[in-house]
Design a protein around this motif. Structure first.
Motif, PDB file in Angstrom:
ATOM      1  N   GLN A  37      61.472  62.580  79.140  1.00  0.00           N
ATOM      2  CA  GLN A  37      61.701  61.367  78.345  1.00  0.00           C
ATOM      3  C   GLN A  37      61.766  60.149  79.271  1.00  0.00           C
ATOM      4  OE1 GLN A  37      65.285  62.596  76.179  1.00  0.00           O
ATOM      5  NE2 GLN A  37      64.043  62.762  74.334  1.00  0.00           N
ATOM      6  N   PRO A  38      60.654  59.774  79.839  1.00  0.00           N
ATOM      7  CA  PRO A  38      60.664  58.608  80.733  1.00  0.00           C
ATOM      8  C   PRO A  38      60.938  57.323  79.940  1.00  0.00           C
ATOM      9  CG  PRO A  38      58.425  59.336  80.379  1.00  0.00           C
ATOM     10  CD  PRO A  38      59.296  60.322  79.680  1.00  0.00           C
ATOM     11  N   LEU A  39      61.608  56.397  80.606  1.00  0.00           N
ATOM     12  CA  LEU A  39      62.123  55.238  79.866  1.00  0.00           C
ATOM     13  C   LEU A  39      62.054  53.966  80.710  1.00  0.00           C
ATOM     14  CD1 LEU A  39      64.027  54.206  77.423  1.00  0.00           C
ATOM     15  CD2 LEU A  39      65.910  54.814  78.945  1.00  0.00           C
ATOM     16  N   ILE A  40      61.719  52.875  80.058  1.00  0.00           N
ATOM     17  CA  ILE A  40      61.965  51.547  80.644  1.00  0.00           C
ATOM     18  C   ILE A  40      63.070  50.967  79.763  1.00  0.00           C
ATOM     19  CG2 ILE A  40      61.001  49.274  81.150  1.00  0.00           C
ATOM     20  CD1 ILE A  40      58.247  50.693  81.337  1.00  0.00           C
ATOM     21  N   ALA A  41      64.249  50.879  80.317  1.00  0.00           N
ATOM     22  CA  ALA A  41      65.437  50.599  79.508  1.00  0.00           C
ATOM     23  C   ALA A  41      65.468  49.163  78.985  1.00  0.00           C
ATOM     24  CB  ALA A  41      66.689  50.865  80.326  1.00  0.00           C
ATOM     25  N   THR A  42      66.230  48.962  77.944  1.00  0.00           N
ATOM     26  CA  THR A  42      66.430  47.631  77.382  1.00  0.00           C
ATOM     27  C   THR A  42      67.067  46.730  78.445  1.00  0.00           C
ATOM     28  OG1 THR A  42      66.901  48.754  75.308  1.00  0.00           O
ATOM     29  CG2 THR A  42      67.414  46.408  75.382  1.00  0.00           C
ATOM     30  N   GLY A  43      66.562  45.552  78.596  1.00  0.00           N
ATOM     31  CA  GLY A  43      67.112  44.615  79.581  1.00  0.00           C
ATOM     32  C   GLY A  43      66.460  44.738  80.943  1.00  0.00           C
ATOM     33  N   GLU A  44      65.738  45.816  81.169  1.00  0.00           N
ATOM     34  CA  GLU A  44      65.053  46.029  82.456  1.00  0.00           C
ATOM     35  C   GLU A  44      63.742  45.233  82.481  1.00  0.00           C
ATOM     36  OE1 GLU A  44      64.203  50.136  83.173  1.00  0.00           O
ATOM     37  OE2 GLU A  44      63.289  49.742  85.130  1.00  0.00           O
ATOM     38  N   THR A  45      63.450  44.633  83.622  1.00  0.00           N
ATOM     39  CA  THR A  45      62.190  43.907  83.777  1.00  0.00           C
ATOM     40  C   THR A  45      61.428  44.481  84.970  1.00  0.00           C
ATOM     41  OG1 THR A  45      63.172  41.903  82.878  1.00  0.00           O
ATOM     42  CG2 THR A  45      61.127  41.637  84.121  1.00  0.00           C
ATOM     43  N   VAL A  46      60.198  44.896  84.714  1.00  0.00           N
ATOM     44  CA  VAL A  46      59.377  45.456  85.804  1.00  0.00           C
ATOM     45  C   VAL A  46      58.249  44.476  86.075  1.00  0.00           C
ATOM     46  CG1 VAL A  46      58.080  47.464  86.590  1.00  0.00           C
ATOM     47  CG2 VAL A  46      59.909  47.759  84.915  1.00  0.00           C
ATOM     48  N   ARG A  47      58.128  44.078  87.343  1.00  0.00           N
ATOM     49  CA  ARG A  47      57.146  43.047  87.703  1.00  0.00           C
ATOM     50  C   ARG A  47      55.744  43.633  87.932  1.00  0.00           C
ATOM     51  NH1 ARG A  47      59.180  38.610  85.982  1.00  0.00           N
ATOM     52  NH2 ARG A  47      61.405  38.463  86.406  1.00  0.00           N
ATOM     53  N   GLU A  48      55.689  44.875  88.459  1.00  0.00           N
ATOM     54  CA  GLU A  48      54.385  45.464  88.779  1.00  0.00           C
ATOM     55  C   GLU A  48      53.861  46.313  87.620  1.00  0.00           C
ATOM     56  OE1 GLU A  48      57.344  47.976  91.257  1.00  0.00           O
ATOM     57  OE2 GLU A  48      57.242  45.971  90.426  1.00  0.00           O
ATOM     58  N   ASP A  49      52.636  46.806  87.810  1.00  0.00           N
ATOM     59  CA  ASP A  49      52.042  47.692  86.801  1.00  0.00           C
ATOM     60  C   ASP A  49      52.898  48.946  86.651  1.00  0.00           C
ATOM     61  OD1 ASP A  49      49.983  45.899  86.715  1.00  0.00           O
ATOM     62  OD2 ASP A  49      48.586  47.126  87.879  1.00  0.00           O
ATOM     63  N   VAL A  50      52.978  49.444  85.433  1.00  0.00           N
ATOM     64  CA  VAL A  50      53.768  50.656  85.202  1.00  0.00           C
ATOM     65  C   VAL A  50      52.869  51.741  84.615  1.00  0.00           C
ATOM     66  CG1 VAL A  50      55.715  51.674  83.981  1.00  0.00           C
ATOM     67  CG2 VAL A  50      55.857  49.309  84.780  1.00  0.00           C
ATOM     68  N   TYR A  51      52.913  52.916  85.249  1.00  0.00           N
ATOM     69  CA  TYR A  51      52.242  54.117  84.722  1.00  0.00           C
ATOM     70  C   TYR A  51      53.360  55.045  84.277  1.00  0.00           C
ATOM     71  CZ  TYR A  51      48.042  52.417  87.071  1.00  0.00           C
ATOM     72  OH  TYR A  51      46.968  51.666  87.461  1.00  0.00           O
ATOM     73  N   ILE A  52      53.428  55.314  83.001  1.00  0.00           N
ATOM     74  CA  ILE A  52      54.542  56.109  82.489  1.00  0.00           C
ATOM     75  C   ILE A  52      53.994  57.220  81.592  1.00  0.00           C
ATOM     76  CG2 ILE A  52      54.965  54.476  80.576  1.00  0.00           C
ATOM     77  CD1 ILE A  52      57.976  55.068  80.949  1.00  0.00           C
ATOM     78  N   ALA A  53      54.442  58.434  81.863  1.00  0.00           N
ATOM     79  CA  ALA A  53      53.917  59.575  81.096  1.00  0.00           C
ATOM     80  C   ALA A  53      54.999  60.628  80.903  1.00  0.00           C
ATOM     81  CB  ALA A  53      52.726  60.192  81.825  1.00  0.00           C
ATOM     82  N   GLY A  54      54.976  61.287  79.757  1.00  0.00           N
ATOM     83  CA  GLY A  54      55.969  62.326  79.498  1.00  0.00           C
ATOM     84  C   GLY A  54      55.931  62.776  78.057  1.00  0.00           C
ATOM     85  N   GLY A  55      56.901  63.619  77.697  1.00  0.00           N
ATOM     86  CA  GLY A  55      56.940  64.141  76.334  1.00  0.00           C
ATOM     87  C   GLY A  55      57.192  63.037  75.319  1.00  0.00           C
ATOM     88  N   SER A  56      58.240  62.243  75.588  1.00  0.00           N
ATOM     89  CA  SER A  56      58.568  61.135  74.703  1.00  0.00           C
ATOM     90  C   SER A  56      58.762  59.884  75.552  1.00  0.00           C
ATOM     91  CB  SER A  56      59.846  61.470  73.924  1.00  0.00           C
ATOM     92  OG  SER A  56      60.111  60.470  72.996  1.00  0.00           O
ATOM     93  N   VAL A  57      57.821  58.981  75.460  1.00  0.00           N
ATOM     94  CA  VAL A  57      57.822  57.789  76.325  1.00  0.00           C
ATOM     95  C   VAL A  57      58.371  56.599  75.551  1.00  0.00           C
ATOM     96  CG1 VAL A  57      56.334  56.186  77.594  1.00  0.00           C
ATOM     97  CG2 VAL A  57      55.837  58.625  77.638  1.00  0.00           C
ATOM     98  N   SER A  58      59.273  55.865  76.188  1.00  0.00           N
ATOM     99  CA  SER A  58      59.845  54.690  75.519  1.00  0.00           C
ATOM    100  C   SER A  58      59.885  53.518  76.485  1.00  0.00           C
ATOM    101  CB  SER A  58      61.252  55.011  75.011  1.00  0.00           C
ATOM    102  OG  SER A  58      61.833  53.852  74.454  1.00  0.00           O
TER     103      SER A  58
END
Lengths: 387, 99
Positions: A37-58
């Motif tokens: 369950q990979p996550l980019i959490a609420t309030g988090e800011t990512v400046r670079e490109d994000v590659y995110i993969a998993g069963g349940s992605v949020s």
């Protein structure tokens, strides 16, 4: 995990690479997140490109650059500063995307505003958000409610267009419906099984062009395809049977003689093999320690089935030839040709013909098993050291 | 694979691929048997034999080979090829009788 989700994960995995190819590559660093369950959490800011993969992605935070997501379920709630590429069983985009969106999935829902173009493919697709560029969609059921500033191209089964479109609309579908909120500033060109349903209030400012979709395959075409398949199958069977029957002629004659000696016994033997071999292999697979033997058994079963399909006409032809012309059992090109011909005719006759094929296959299998058993029993002759 | 491309040879192509897969699994099982018999004879002398001790020894050595990178894997490959050659020879002897 449900079948749909499993399918989604498989789809996501296989399409991730394809999506990456389409994503514009930047020189910036990239962040990779993976897991169940990979996550980019609420309030988090990512400046670079994000590659995110998993069963349940949020992704609930803000991604300032590109976001590439793949998983069973993909949910993008936060905003994306550049492009979004997503693949999954279910893909939901609620946040705004500054640039293009490319998404593939079983169920696709786009509710956020898209700053660029949107390219979508999936089973059920719903577009609710505003799209500043063009919209290109391929899907089973497609519904578009959000306003589109550019052109729209849709290919699908059931298409429901209920939005304000500033450009032209091109649709290829079984059924097109223009909802009461549909306002097309440009022209509407569509190919469908029947004319579009226009709900009250729907309006097209430009020209409307309708092309009825022609039946692409006629009955004659289907008959031709079936005939071609039958002839092709029979030819392939003939070539294989000739190869086996003539190269191993002595074996083929022995097989015929064995099958003819005691047919009911050989049919029974064949029946036992065809039932016991796959069941025993499956049981071995379940014992874990017997997995290699189980795999070997299943492979042997599959090989035997293909082999039987080739060798049964050889046996049948020899039987038939002897019945018609008398004499001893023999295997030659004439008997094999006759066998393939009769076998093909059996294949066309429903129930009775198929039953005859089955019995003949069991008879041949019984004879094959008989000869194999004799070979194994006398195998010590090949290993003189054991004597 | 070539037979599969010829369309008319698809059944033979499928049969060939299935036979290849079956042979690979079979080799994985039978190679330690051959290896064990070789090793047992090297250690203890006498005639070639196959029994539970030779098989156990064969599986043990084969497993150790599998752990050793490059050299071990190469040894496994050579042993598999050796066994495959022997299997093919036995099969050929049988096939010759059936021609």
């Amino acid at each position: 995990m449900s079948f749909g989700r499993t399918l989604g994960v498989s789809l996501a995995a296989s399409l991730l690479l394809a999506l990456l190819v389409f994503i514009p590559q930047s020189g910036d660093a990239a962040e990779l997140r993976a897991g169940n369950q990979p996550l980019i959490a609420t309030g988090e800011t990512v400046r670079e490109d994000v590659y995110i993969a998993g069963g349940s992605v949020s992704s609930a935070g803000v991604v300032a650059a590109d976001l590439i997501a793949a998983g069973g379920n993909v949910l993008v709630r936060g905003n994306v500063g550049a492009d979004l590429a997503a693949a999954g069983g279910s893909v939901t985009v609620l946040g705004n995307v500054a640039d293009d969106v490319r998404a593939v999935g079983g169920n696709l829902l786009l509710q956020g505003a898209i700053g660029g173009d949107a390219v979508l493919a999936g089973g059920q697709i719903t577009v609710g958000g505003k799209i500043a560029g063009d919209l290109l969609v391929g899907g089973g059921t497609v519904r578009v409610d959000g306003p589109i500033s550019g052109d729209v191209r849709i290919g699908g089964g059931d298409v429901y267009l209920n939005s304000v479109v500033s450009g032209n609309v091109e649709v290829y579908a079984d059924q097109l419906t223009l909802g009461s909120g549909a306002r097309i500033a440009g022209s509407l060109t569509y190919t469908a099984g029947k004319e579009a349903v226009m709900e009250e209030g729907a309006a097209v400012s430009g020209d409307t062009t309708f092309k009825k979709r022609e039946r692409t395959v006629s009955v004659g075409g289907i008959v031709a395809i079936i005939s071609l398949a039958l002839i092709g199958t029979a030819l392939a069977q003939l070539v294989s049977a000739l190869l086996f029957g003539l190269v191993f002629r002595r074996y083929a004659v022995r097989l015929v003689e064995t099958a003819a000696a005691r047919p009911p016994l050989e049919v029974g033997r064949g029946l036992i093999v065809i039932i016991v071999l796959p069941i025993a292999s499956m049981i071995l697979l379940w014992t874990v320690i017997g997995i290699p033997l189980g795999i070997l058994g299943l492979l042997a079963f599959a090989t035997t089935m293909v082999y039987l399909w080739i060798i049964t006409p050889v046996v049948l032809g020899s039987f038939a030839y002897r019945s018609f012309f008398g004499g001893e059992f023999d295997v030659n090109w004439k008997t094999i040709l006759l066998g393939v011909l009769i076998y093909t005719i059996f294949g066309i006759i429903p129930i009775v013909g198929w039953l005859a094929e089955l019995i003949l296959m069991l008879l041949t299998l019984g004879a094959v098993a008989h000869l194999k058993w004799d070979e194994v029993s006398s195998s010590s002759s090949y290993f003189p050291l054991h004597q | 694979m070539i037979l599969l491309w010829t369309v008319i040879g698809i059944p033979l192509g499928i049969l060939g691929l299935l036979a290849f897969a079956t042979t690979m699994v079979y080799l994985w099982i039978i190679t330690p048997v051959v290896l064990g018999s070789f090793a047992y004879r090297s250690f203890f002398g006498g005639e070639f034999d196959v029994n539970w001790k030779t098989i156990l020894l064969g599986v043990l050595i084969y497993t150790i080979f599998g752990i050793i990178p490059i050299v071990g894997w190469l040894a496994e490959l050579i042993l598999m090829l050796l066994t495959l050659g022997a299997v093919a020879k036995v099969k050929w002897e049988i096939a010759k009788e059936w021609r």
